[in-house]
Write an enzyme that holds these catalytic residues in place. Sequence first.
Site, PDB file in Angstrom:
ATOM      1  CE  LYS A   1      14.365  -1.544  10.547  1.00 36.76           C
ATOM      2  NZ  LYS A   1      15.352  -0.888  11.372  1.00 36.76           N
TER       3      LYS A   1
ATOM      4  N   GLY B   1      13.137   4.053  14.079  1.00 35.65           N
ATOM      5  CA  GLY B   1      14.116   2.980  13.877  1.00 35.65           C
ATOM      6  C   GLY B   1      13.458   1.623  13.749  1.00 35.65           C
TER       7      GLY B   1
ATOM      8  CG  ASP C   1      14.825  -0.622   6.386  1.00 36.82           C
ATOM      9  OD1 ASP C   1      15.898  -1.143   6.014  1.00 36.82           O
ATOM     10  OD2 ASP C   1      14.758   0.206   7.311  1.00 36.82           O
TER      11      ASP C   1
HETATM   12  O1  C5P Z   1      16.277   3.563   1.435  1.00 29.37           O
HETATM   13  P1  C5P Z   1      15.689   4.584   2.339  1.00 29.37           P
HETATM   14  O2  C5P Z   1      15.005   5.686   1.597  1.00 29.37           O
HETATM   15  O3  C5P Z   1      14.798   4.006   3.406  1.00 29.37           O
HETATM   16  O4  C5P Z   1      16.916   5.232   3.124  1.00 29.37           O
HETATM   17  C1  C5P Z   1      16.768   6.442   3.820  1.00 29.37           C
HETATM   18  C2  C5P Z   1      18.135   7.090   3.982  1.00 29.37           C
HETATM   19  O5  C5P Z   1      18.930   6.341   4.908  1.00 29.37           O
HETATM   20  C3  C5P Z   1      18.979   7.191   2.729  1.00 29.37           C
HETATM   21  O6  C5P Z   1      18.676   8.336   1.989  1.00 29.37           O
HETATM   22  C4  C5P Z   1      20.405   7.239   3.295  1.00 29.37           C
HETATM   23  O7  C5P Z   1      20.707   8.533   3.768  1.00 29.37           O
HETATM   24  C5  C5P Z   1      20.301   6.337   4.521  1.00 29.37           C
HETATM   25  N1  C5P Z   1      20.734   4.959   4.233  1.00 29.37           N
HETATM   26  C6  C5P Z   1      22.087   4.701   4.052  1.00 29.37           C
HETATM   27  N2  C5P Z   1      22.499   3.416   3.788  1.00 29.37           N
HETATM   28  C7  C5P Z   1      21.597   2.410   3.719  1.00 29.37           C
HETATM   29  C8  C5P Z   1      20.215   2.647   3.907  1.00 29.37           C
HETATM   30  C9  C5P Z   1      19.808   3.948   4.159  1.00 29.37           C
HETATM   31  O8  C5P Z   1      22.921   5.600   4.129  1.00 29.37           O
HETATM   32  N3  C5P Z   1      22.025   1.191   3.455  1.00 29.37           N
END
Ligand code: C5P
Length: 310
Positions: A11, A103, A141
């Site tokens: 993405k 990313g 994601d």
């Molecule tokens: O949800 P995921 O584990 O992929 O997110 C990884 C990290 O990215 C989270 O631990 C957080 O630090 C950051 N994040 C965030 N706000 C979001 C998505 C991710 O701060 N909406």
Amino acid sequence: MTLVTVRVPAKVNLQLSVGPLRADGYHDLVTVFHAVSLFDEVTVSPASQTTVSVTGVDAASVPAGRTNLAVRAVRALAAACKPRPVSAEVQIVIRKRIPVAAGLAGGSADAAAALVACNELWQAGLAQAELCEVAAGVGSDVPFALVGGTAVGQGRGERLTAALTSGTYHWVLAFASGGLSTPEVYAACDRLRAGRPDGPGDGPPALDAELMAALRSGDPALVGALLSNDLQAAAVSLRPDLRRALAAGREYGALGAIVSGSGPTCIFLAADARRARDLAVSLTGAGVCRSVAGVRGPVPGASVVAAERG
Ligand code: C5P
């Protein structure tokens, strides 16, 4: 079923508006996700214990144990199945083309692929909405990698609404050497904002209505001018070399140039497939990135491409 293979896209974010830090450590977002034609493939087959092996781009930096997002997704799906599968142990083979920590949500893509693959392998019959719920527990994601296309993400990014778009967009992705940690980029964003009270990110994030209209119109020049990413300044502060890549893309005629998600991949929008090829050649010649790929979007989310019955 003895073997299921699922193909899943990377993405990019056409808009990424980041709100204030929440008590749970996440940030409220409004983002426009867009799935592009750079795919990983995940194959699952029954096994006596769950293992994961990874080949392809950046394979050595993908964790092979329980922390692997695909393994976590398989466990989460097994727990959500009613009745639970007789054996939920699987061999997972991941063939990566999506770079790691880039990313592009490559790890989330592999998790989504593992969910779709095991749903088929176990004939579990979960509907997409149910898979999305499991996916949201695995990562912010992951639901988008299931649905693909172009969609607005809210909350942590896991609450999705399909977006209406016209036509196909032609992109060049410029991959950087090395990755960026998503939590570190969010933390850098918070630090930059702390120095600028009343700056962007203090209020709730809002969807860019002009970008949505541009996407409906199918005009890449309009879309290119409206790309935005609140994490870009943070990503560039951690990787100042990205500035050169973005500037080179603009100089070579990209309609829009932006960091993808938390970076460090930079994405460039071209008017058509031919111009995207030219841009890819110019960026390669400029030596501003590790490698480039021409891709198109939107493309569908995780889908079964092969299934063998025993
Ligand atoms: O949800 P995921 O584990 O992929 O997110 C990884 C990290 O990215 C989270 O631990 C957080 O630090 C950051 N994040 C965030 N706000 C979001 C998505 C991710 O701060 N909406």
